[in-house]
Write a protein that holds these residues in place. Structure first.
Motif, PDB file in Angstrom:
ATOM      1  N   THR A 264     -15.612   7.684  -3.298  1.00 30.74           N
ATOM      2  CA  THR A 264     -14.652   7.078  -4.228  1.00 30.74           C
ATOM      3  C   THR A 264     -13.240   7.488  -3.847  1.00 30.74           C
ATOM      4  OG1 THR A 264     -16.308   7.158  -5.999  1.00 30.74           O
ATOM      5  CG2 THR A 264     -14.022   6.902  -6.687  1.00 30.74           C
ATOM      6  N   TYR A 265     -12.320   6.516  -3.875  1.00 36.19           N
ATOM      7  CA  TYR A 265     -10.906   6.782  -3.562  1.00 36.19           C
ATOM      8  C   TYR A 265     -10.024   6.209  -4.658  1.00 36.19           C
ATOM      9  CZ  TYR A 265     -12.771   7.497   1.149  1.00 36.19           C
ATOM     10  OH  TYR A 265     -13.505   7.939   2.224  1.00 36.19           O
ATOM     11  N   CYS A 266      -8.943   6.937  -4.921  1.00 36.66           N
ATOM     12  CA  CYS A 266      -7.894   6.390  -5.774  1.00 36.66           C
ATOM     13  C   CYS A 266      -6.823   5.846  -4.817  1.00 36.66           C
ATOM     14  CB  CYS A 266      -7.332   7.500  -6.657  1.00 36.66           C
ATOM     15  SG  CYS A 266      -5.861   6.993  -7.526  1.00 36.66           S
ATOM     16  N   VAL A 267      -6.511   4.573  -4.944  1.00 36.45           N
ATOM     17  CA  VAL A 267      -5.595   3.946  -3.988  1.00 36.45           C
ATOM     18  C   VAL A 267      -4.406   3.348  -4.753  1.00 36.45           C
ATOM     19  CG1 VAL A 267      -5.414   2.328  -2.058  1.00 36.45           C
ATOM     20  CG2 VAL A 267      -7.618   3.386  -2.584  1.00 36.45           C
ATOM     21  N   VAL A 268      -3.187   3.664  -4.270  1.00 30.50           N
ATOM     22  CA  VAL A 268      -1.984   3.261  -4.991  1.00 30.50           C
ATOM     23  C   VAL A 268      -1.267   2.137  -4.241  1.00 30.50           C
ATOM     24  CG1 VAL A 268       0.207   4.091  -5.967  1.00 30.50           C
ATOM     25  CG2 VAL A 268      -1.746   5.662  -5.754  1.00 30.50           C
ATOM     26  N   TYR A 269      -0.847   1.113  -5.008  1.00 35.21           N
ATOM     27  CA  TYR A 269      -0.028   0.010  -4.473  1.00 35.21           C
ATOM     28  C   TYR A 269       1.262  -0.079  -5.260  1.00 35.21           C
ATOM     29  CZ  TYR A 269      -3.886  -1.571  -1.621  1.00 35.21           C
ATOM     30  OH  TYR A 269      -4.873  -1.636  -0.669  1.00 35.21           O
ATOM     31  N   ASN A 270       2.344  -0.379  -4.580  1.00 37.70           N
ATOM     32  CA  ASN A 270       3.576  -0.633  -5.308  1.00 37.70           C
ATOM     33  C   ASN A 270       3.690  -2.122  -5.565  1.00 37.70           C
ATOM     34  OD1 ASN A 270       6.607  -1.254  -5.583  1.00 37.70           O
ATOM     35  ND2 ASN A 270       6.391   0.933  -5.999  1.00 37.70           N
TER      36      ASN A 270
ATOM     37  N   ARG B  88     -16.257  -1.964  -2.752  1.00 40.23           N
ATOM     38  CA  ARG B  88     -15.837  -2.709  -3.953  1.00 40.23           C
ATOM     39  C   ARG B  88     -14.586  -2.046  -4.498  1.00 40.23           C
ATOM     40  NH1 ARG B  88     -20.982  -0.378  -6.779  1.00 40.23           N
ATOM     41  NH2 ARG B  88     -20.265   1.727  -7.098  1.00 40.23           N
ATOM     42  N   VAL B  89     -13.864  -2.813  -5.317  1.00 38.40           N
ATOM     43  CA  VAL B  89     -12.623  -2.309  -5.902  1.00 38.40           C
ATOM     44  C   VAL B  89     -12.646  -2.584  -7.398  1.00 38.40           C
ATOM     45  CG1 VAL B  89     -10.109  -2.566  -5.958  1.00 38.40           C
ATOM     46  CG2 VAL B  89     -11.310  -2.663  -3.762  1.00 38.40           C
ATOM     47  N   TYR B  90     -12.268  -1.563  -8.185  1.00 42.10           N
ATOM     48  CA  TYR B  90     -12.145  -1.723  -9.635  1.00 42.10           C
ATOM     49  C   TYR B  90     -10.704  -1.481 -10.063  1.00 42.10           C
ATOM     50  CZ  TYR B  90     -17.264  -1.036 -10.253  1.00 42.10           C
ATOM     51  OH  TYR B  90     -18.634  -1.140 -10.228  1.00 42.10           O
TER      52      TYR B  90
ATOM     53  N   TYR C 195       0.851  -1.200   0.000  1.00 38.83           N
ATOM     54  CA  TYR C 195       0.000   0.000   0.000  1.00 38.83           C
ATOM     55  C   TYR C 195       0.880   1.241   0.000  1.00 38.83           C
ATOM     56  CZ  TYR C 195      -3.114   3.553   2.003  1.00 38.83           C
ATOM     57  OH  TYR C 195      -3.812   4.696   2.240  1.00 38.83           O
ATOM     58  N   VAL C 196       0.581   2.212  -0.855  1.00 37.72           N
ATOM     59  CA  VAL C 196       1.359   3.456  -0.889  1.00 37.72           C
ATOM     60  C   VAL C 196       0.537   4.627  -0.334  1.00 37.72           C
ATOM     61  CG1 VAL C 196       2.619   5.094  -2.361  1.00 37.72           C
ATOM     62  CG2 VAL C 196       2.697   2.641  -2.879  1.00 37.72           C
ATOM     63  N   GLU C 197      -0.592   4.915  -0.969  1.00 43.13           N
ATOM     64  CA  GLU C 197      -1.402   6.057  -0.510  1.00 43.13           C
ATOM     65  C   GLU C 197      -2.818   5.983  -1.073  1.00 43.13           C
ATOM     66  OE1 GLU C 197       0.541   9.515  -2.018  1.00 43.13           O
ATOM     67  OE2 GLU C 197       0.064   9.022  -4.102  1.00 43.13           O
ATOM     68  N   ALA C 198      -3.694   6.817  -0.488  1.00 40.64           N
ATOM     69  CA  ALA C 198      -5.081   6.880  -0.974  1.00 40.64           C
ATOM     70  C   ALA C 198      -5.552   8.324  -0.938  1.00 40.64           C
ATOM     71  CB  ALA C 198      -5.982   6.023  -0.083  1.00 40.64           C
ATOM     72  N   SER C 199      -6.376   8.694  -1.909  1.00 39.24           N
ATOM     73  CA  SER C 199      -6.959  10.043  -1.873  1.00 39.24           C
ATOM     74  C   SER C 199      -8.388   9.990  -2.399  1.00 39.24           C
ATOM     75  CB  SER C 199      -6.129  11.006  -2.715  1.00 39.24           C
ATOM     76  OG  SER C 199      -5.879  10.434  -3.975  1.00 39.24           O
ATOM     77  N   GLU C 200      -9.203  10.916  -1.920  1.00 42.81           N
ATOM     78  CA  GLU C 200     -10.582  10.975  -2.404  1.00 42.81           C
ATOM     79  C   GLU C 200     -10.549  11.307  -3.885  1.00 42.81           C
ATOM     80  OE1 GLU C 200     -13.096  13.391   0.083  1.00 42.81           O
ATOM     81  OE2 GLU C 200     -12.255  12.458   1.868  1.00 42.81           O
ATOM     82  N   TYR C 201     -11.514  10.810  -4.616  1.00 42.34           N
ATOM     83  CA  TYR C 201     -11.414  10.908  -6.068  1.00 42.34           C
ATOM     84  C   TYR C 201     -12.768  11.175  -6.713  1.00 42.34           C
ATOM     85  CZ  TYR C 201      -9.231   9.952 -10.569  1.00 42.34           C
ATOM     86  OH  TYR C 201      -8.716  10.070 -11.837  1.00 42.34           O
ATOM     87  N   GLY C 202     -12.753  11.964  -7.797  1.00 46.19           N
ATOM     88  CA  GLY C 202     -13.947  12.145  -8.628  1.00 46.19           C
ATOM     89  C   GLY C 202     -14.945  13.129  -8.049  1.00 46.19           C
ATOM     90  N   SER C 203     -16.028  13.330  -8.797  1.00 48.07           N
ATOM     91  CA  SER C 203     -17.029  14.294  -8.347  1.00 48.07           C
ATOM     92  C   SER C 203     -18.434  13.706  -8.369  1.00 48.07           C
ATOM     93  CB  SER C 203     -16.951  15.561  -9.204  1.00 48.07           C
ATOM     94  OG  SER C 203     -16.914  15.208 -10.575  1.00 48.07           O
ATOM     95  N   GLY C 204     -18.522  12.406  -8.089  1.00 48.73           N
ATOM     96  CA  GLY C 204     -19.854  11.777  -8.007  1.00 48.73           C
ATOM     97  C   GLY C 204     -20.633  12.316  -6.816  1.00 48.73           C
TER      98      GLY C 204
ATOM     99  N   ILE D  69      -9.448   1.845  -7.992  1.00 48.48           N
ATOM    100  CA  ILE D  69     -10.591   2.634  -7.515  1.00 48.48           C
ATOM    101  C   ILE D  69     -11.281   1.847  -6.406  1.00 48.48           C
ATOM    102  CG2 ILE D  69     -12.943   3.349  -8.133  1.00 48.48           C
ATOM    103  CD1 ILE D  69     -11.061   5.407  -9.148  1.00 48.48           C
ATOM    104  N   PHE D  70     -11.349   2.449  -5.232  1.00 49.54           N
ATOM    105  CA  PHE D  70     -12.102   1.858  -4.114  1.00 49.54           C
ATOM    106  C   PHE D  70     -13.407   2.658  -3.981  1.00 49.54           C
ATOM    107  CE2 PHE D  70      -8.878  -0.265  -1.017  1.00 49.54           C
ATOM    108  CZ  PHE D  70      -8.096  -0.730  -2.066  1.00 49.54           C
ATOM    109  N   GLN D  71     -14.510   1.962  -3.751  1.00 46.85           N
ATOM    110  CA  GLN D  71     -15.765   2.698  -3.530  1.00 46.85           C
ATOM    111  C   GLN D  71     -16.541   2.145  -2.340  1.00 46.85           C
ATOM    112  OE1 GLN D  71     -17.655   2.636  -7.445  1.00 46.85           O
ATOM    113  NE2 GLN D  71     -17.276   4.832  -7.645  1.00 46.85           N
ATOM    114  N   ARG D  72     -16.894   3.067  -1.466  1.00 47.98           N
ATOM    115  CA  ARG D  72     -17.823   2.720  -0.385  1.00 47.98           C
ATOM    116  C   ARG D  72     -19.220   2.999  -0.936  1.00 47.98           C
ATOM    117  NH1 ARG D  72     -15.957   5.080   4.647  1.00 47.98           N
ATOM    118  NH2 ARG D  72     -16.064   6.964   3.432  1.00 47.98           N
TER     119      ARG D  72
END
Ligand code: ADP
Ligand code: GN1
Ligand code: MG
Length: 367
Positions: A35-41, A112-114, A21-30, A50-53
């Motif tokens: 929605t979060y953009c989550v980075v893995y190395n 869920r994760v995409y 796991y590297v980092e996560a940030s809120e993402y998009g304008s839904g 893309i992670f979504q609650r």
């Protein structure tokens, strides 16, 4: 990222994701899910997900909803087996460790994760007729690919989602209650809505008497629910599949008119730029019909222009309803946000009313 109670790293551990796991940030304008953009190395390369609650206040049965998404994405993927970049052309669910399409966390939230679709993006407002054409073409292709989805019917994830008369009843109820004492200050918007009550039932009444077919539709075909390729501008992937279910094609077409013919953002305060631009409408008709012309019946064709007016009215009414109810449904980012959104939709309704004849004329010439 630990955002309040949200431990994204822990959520990620429940899915079949490799690497650190590297980092996560809120993402998009839904307006609905988180929605979060989550980075893995992964072995030296950073990979985004893309992670979504899922918004559980709105979606009462997330398991059924995810069953729909799994069926829809698998069906589309099945048609693209030999397409080189198929993983950018359909949403790909990353399974949970137990193979399920989503997980339930300790706080009772479904996630869920995409796979992150790279080198493409969504746009909050339209820039050119060419862009509108591409987006409409992609939504048309999406509907076409789902036309032969095997039975049983998809679950109805939100009941009466595009039943405009039911939306009107909900509006009248909150108006009657006026629990935030806001009605007095929005009298002109209320009058605008009441004056158009008679158009609410047209499509659902036709459906009820068999004059329009029920199909598999997306039901949320706004511009920022389709990803456009960064290099070619092509509409490559339809996203936001929470409301894919049985519905009317006209509501899908109408929401393209709402979000792809007007240069102003959905919440634009300055009404001077809020117009339905005919060249954009023409581009949508062309793009959509490219994949759908042979599937639509005469009644559907004849109502394409009307559908733009109806759904713009319906969404404006929903924003007004939410404003009167105290901003409980759509995410808001400033005071009066839902009211600004409502005003912008209603102004667009007027603009469509002024040009409906010309729009219909164009559709007739396209037949
Ligand atoms: P909401 O239901 O809240 O509208 P969306 O599913 O539309 O949520 O996602 C919000 C935004 O996140 C989208 O507009 C898009 O910009 C981005 N997004 C969603 N899924 C993906 C994906 N698989 N790859 C890249 N970006 C995505
Ligand atoms: C919501 O999820 P999002 O932001 O793409 C809403 C749509 C509205 C739209 C208005 C489930 O869509 O119905 O048309 O906002 N989705 C739901 O922008 O209510
Ligand atoms: Mg969305």
């Amino acid at each position: 990222m630990k955002n309040g109670k949200t431990d994204i790293k822990a959520v990620g551990r429940a899915f079949q994701i490799y690497g650190n796991y590297v980092e996560a940030s809120e993402y998009g304008s839904g307006h609905i899910n988180d929605t979060y953009c989550v980075v893995y190395n992964q072995a030296g390369s950073n990979v985004r997900y893309i992670f979504q609650r899922i918004n559980k206040n709105i979606f009462k049965d997330p398991v059924a909803l995810m069953e729909n998404i799994k069926r829809v994405t698998s069906h589309i993927a099945g048609k693209m087996i030999d397409t080189p970049d198929m993983f950018r052309r359909v949403l790909n669910l990353v399974p949970a460790r137990d193979g399920a399409p989503c997980i339930l966390d300790d706080s009772g939230n479904f996630w869920r994760v995409y796979l992150f679709i790279e080198k493409a993006r969504t746009y909050d407002y339209v820039k050119s007729p060419a862009q509108a054409f591409e987006a409409a073409k992609a939504f048309g292709m999406f509907q076409r690919m789902l036309a032969d989805l095997p039975l049983p019917p998809l679950h109805e994830t939100i009941l009466d989602f595009h039943h405009t008369p039911a939306r009107f009843v909900a509006f009248e109820k909150v108006l009657e209650a006026d629990k935030c004492n806001r009605a007095l200050s929005v009298k002109s918007e209320i009058d605008f809505a009441l004056a158009r009550k008679s158009i609410s039932g047209l499509l659902v009444d036709m459906l009820a008497r068999g004059a329009l077919p029920l199909r598999v539709t997306h039901n949320d075909t706004k511009l920022n629910n389709v990803m456009l390729d960064d290099v070619t501008g092509e509409g490559i992937c339809v996203i936001d599949l929470d409301t894919v279910m049985p519905g009317l094609t006209l509501y899908d077409f109408g929401d393209m008119v709402r979000t792809m013919t007007c240069l102003a953002a959905e919440d634009e305060r300055d009404s001077s730029g809020v117009h339905m631009n005919l060249p954009f409408f023409e581009a949508i008709v062309k793009g959509y019909l490219l994949n759908m012309a042979d599937m639509l019946g005469t009644s559907e064709m004849e109502l394409l222009a009307f559908s733009g007016k109806l759904i713009t009215f319906e969404i404006g009414l929903r924003f007004l309803t939410d404003y009167l109810a105290g901003d409980v449904y759509f995410k808001v980012h400033r005071e009066g946000h839902n009211l600004d959104r409502c005003r912008r939709q209603f102004r667009l309704v007027e603009s469509i009313e002024e040009q409906e004849e010309k729009m219909m004329e164009f559709v007739r010439l396209s037949l």
